[in-house]
Write a protein that holds these residues in place. Structure first.
Motif, short mmCIF file in Angstrom:
data_model
loop_
_atom_site.label_atom_id
_atom_site.label_comp_id
_atom_site.label_asym_id
_atom_site.label_seq_id
_atom_site.Cartn_x
_atom_site.Cartn_y
_atom_site.Cartn_z
N LEU A 217 60.96 59.40 56.91
CA LEU A 217 61.28 59.64 55.49
C LEU A 217 60.83 58.43 54.68
O LEU A 217 61.16 57.29 55.03
N VAL A 218 60.10 58.68 53.62
CA VAL A 218 59.60 57.60 52.78
C VAL A 218 59.68 58.03 51.32
O VAL A 218 59.56 59.22 51.01
N GLN A 219 59.88 57.06 50.45
CA GLN A 219 59.95 57.37 49.02
C GLN A 219 58.55 57.57 48.45
O GLN A 219 57.57 57.02 48.99
N PRO A 220 58.44 58.31 47.37
CA PRO A 220 57.13 58.45 46.71
C PRO A 220 56.55 57.08 46.38
O PRO A 220 57.27 56.17 45.95
N GLY A 221 55.25 56.94 46.64
CA GLY A 221 54.59 55.65 46.44
C GLY A 221 54.59 54.76 47.67
O GLY A 221 53.90 53.73 47.68
N GLY A 222 55.33 55.16 48.68
CA GLY A 222 55.43 54.36 49.90
C GLY A 222 54.29 54.60 50.87
O GLY A 222 53.34 55.36 50.58
N SER A 223 54.40 53.96 52.02
CA SER A 223 53.34 54.03 53.04
C SER A 223 53.94 54.33 54.41
O SER A 223 55.10 53.99 54.69
N LEU A 224 53.13 54.95 55.24
CA LEU A 224 53.44 55.16 56.65
C LEU A 224 52.15 55.05 57.44
O LEU A 224 51.06 55.34 56.91
N GLN B 117 46.60 55.78 58.38
CA GLN B 117 47.32 54.96 57.42
C GLN B 117 47.44 55.75 56.13
O GLN B 117 46.42 56.16 55.55
N MET B 118 48.67 55.96 55.69
CA MET B 118 48.93 56.78 54.51
C MET B 118 49.60 55.91 53.45
O MET B 118 50.70 55.40 53.66
N ASN B 119 48.91 55.73 52.33
CA ASN B 119 49.43 54.94 51.22
C ASN B 119 49.65 55.81 50.00
O ASN B 119 49.10 56.92 49.91
N ARG B 120 50.42 55.31 49.08
CA ARG B 120 50.70 56.01 47.81
C ARG B 120 51.10 57.46 48.07
O ARG B 120 50.54 58.40 47.48
N LEU B 121 52.04 57.62 48.96
CA LEU B 121 52.47 58.96 49.36
C LEU B 121 53.13 59.70 48.19
O LEU B 121 53.83 59.08 47.37
N SER C 79 55.05 63.71 47.10
CA SER C 79 55.87 64.76 47.70
C SER C 79 55.03 65.84 48.38
O SER C 79 55.44 66.43 49.38
N GLU C 80 53.83 66.05 47.83
CA GLU C 80 52.95 67.08 48.41
C GLU C 80 52.41 66.70 49.78
O GLU C 80 51.82 67.52 50.48
N ASP C 81 52.62 65.46 50.19
CA ASP C 81 52.20 65.02 51.53
C ASP C 81 53.23 65.38 52.59
O ASP C 81 52.98 65.19 53.78
N THR C 82 54.37 65.89 52.17
CA THR C 82 55.41 66.27 53.13
C THR C 82 54.91 67.39 54.02
O THR C 82 54.47 68.45 53.54
N ALA C 83 54.95 67.15 55.33
CA ALA C 83 54.43 68.13 56.30
C ALA C 83 54.66 67.59 57.71
O ALA C 83 55.05 66.44 57.89
N ILE C 84 54.37 68.45 58.67
CA ILE C 84 54.25 67.98 60.05
C ILE C 84 52.79 67.62 60.26
O ILE C 84 51.90 68.43 59.95
N TYR C 85 52.57 66.44 60.78
CA TYR C 85 51.22 65.94 60.99
C TYR C 85 50.88 66.04 62.48
O TYR C 85 51.65 65.59 63.33
N TYR C 86 49.70 66.60 62.75
CA TYR C 86 49.26 66.84 64.12
C TYR C 86 47.94 66.12 64.38
O TYR C 86 47.04 66.10 63.56
N CYS C 87 47.85 65.60 65.59
CA CYS C 87 46.61 65.02 66.07
C CYS C 87 45.82 66.10 66.80
O CYS C 87 46.42 66.97 67.46
N ASN C 88 44.51 66.04 66.71
CA ASN C 88 43.67 67.08 67.31
C ASN C 88 42.42 66.47 67.91
O ASN C 88 41.81 65.56 67.33
N VAL C 89 42.04 67.00 69.08
CA VAL C 89 40.74 66.65 69.64
C VAL C 89 40.12 67.91 70.24
O VAL C 89 40.71 68.56 71.09
N PRO C 90 38.96 68.29 69.71
CA PRO C 90 38.25 69.42 70.29
C PRO C 90 37.35 68.94 71.43
O PRO C 90 36.60 67.98 71.27
N GLN D 145 56.94 64.55 61.92
CA GLN D 145 57.35 64.96 60.57
C GLN D 145 57.22 63.80 59.60
O GLN D 145 57.69 62.70 59.86
N VAL D 146 56.60 64.08 58.47
CA VAL D 146 56.52 63.14 57.36
C VAL D 146 57.20 63.79 56.16
O VAL D 146 56.82 64.89 55.76
N THR D 147 58.20 63.12 55.62
CA THR D 147 58.92 63.62 54.45
C THR D 147 58.86 62.58 53.35
O THR D 147 59.27 61.43 53.55
N VAL D 148 58.33 62.99 52.20
CA VAL D 148 58.23 62.09 51.06
C VAL D 148 59.23 62.58 50.00
O VAL D 148 59.07 63.65 49.42
N SER D 149 60.24 61.77 49.80
CA SER D 149 61.32 62.19 48.90
C SER D 149 62.09 60.98 48.42
O SER D 149 62.25 60.00 49.16
#
Length: 115
Positions: free
Chosen positions: A11-18, A81-85, A87-98, A110-114
């Motif tokens: 959980l991160v506030q708007p404008g924050g980073s993860l 690296q996610m900066n300036r998060l 609310s629309e960035d809230t989602a489950i983030y998945y890694c993928n390799v084909p 889970q990433v929650t921006v609120s």
């Protein structure tokens, strides 16, 4: 089979980073491309960013200038690296390799921006 394990969400506030990490169960040196995707409630999974074996990167328009994808072959890890998060960035983030004939996913983080 390749196992991918994501971490770093929260959980991160708007404008924050993860910084998200995705560690593979085997060497990633030969992987042609690695990617991060995300899925928000009620939405389809969408591409966030990719990085090729030679380091070429590609980003969704919605994250350009805010997110940076990178890879550390020595650690078998790809980062987001996610900066300036926002609310629309809230989602489950998945890694993928084909890999030829298969498409591997992690379990998601889970990433929650609120505020």
């Amino acid at each position: 089979q390749v196992r991918l394990v994501e971490s770093g969400g929260g959980l991160v506030q708007p404008g924050g980073s993860l910084r998200l990490s995705c560690t593979a169960s085997e060497s990633i040196r030969s992987f042609v491309v690695l990617g991060w995707y995300r899925q928000a409630p009620g939405n389809q999974r969408e591409l966030v960013a990719t990085i090729t074996r030679i380091g070429t990167t590609n980003y969704a328009d919605s994250v350009k200038g805010r997110f940076t994808i990178s890879r550390d072959n020595a650690k078998n890890t790809v980062y987001l690296q996610m900066n300036r998060l926002i609310s629309e960035d809230t989602a489950i983030y998945y890694c993928n390799v084909p890999i030829t004939g298969s498409n591997y996913w992690g379990q998601g983080t889970q990433v929650t921006v609120s505020s």
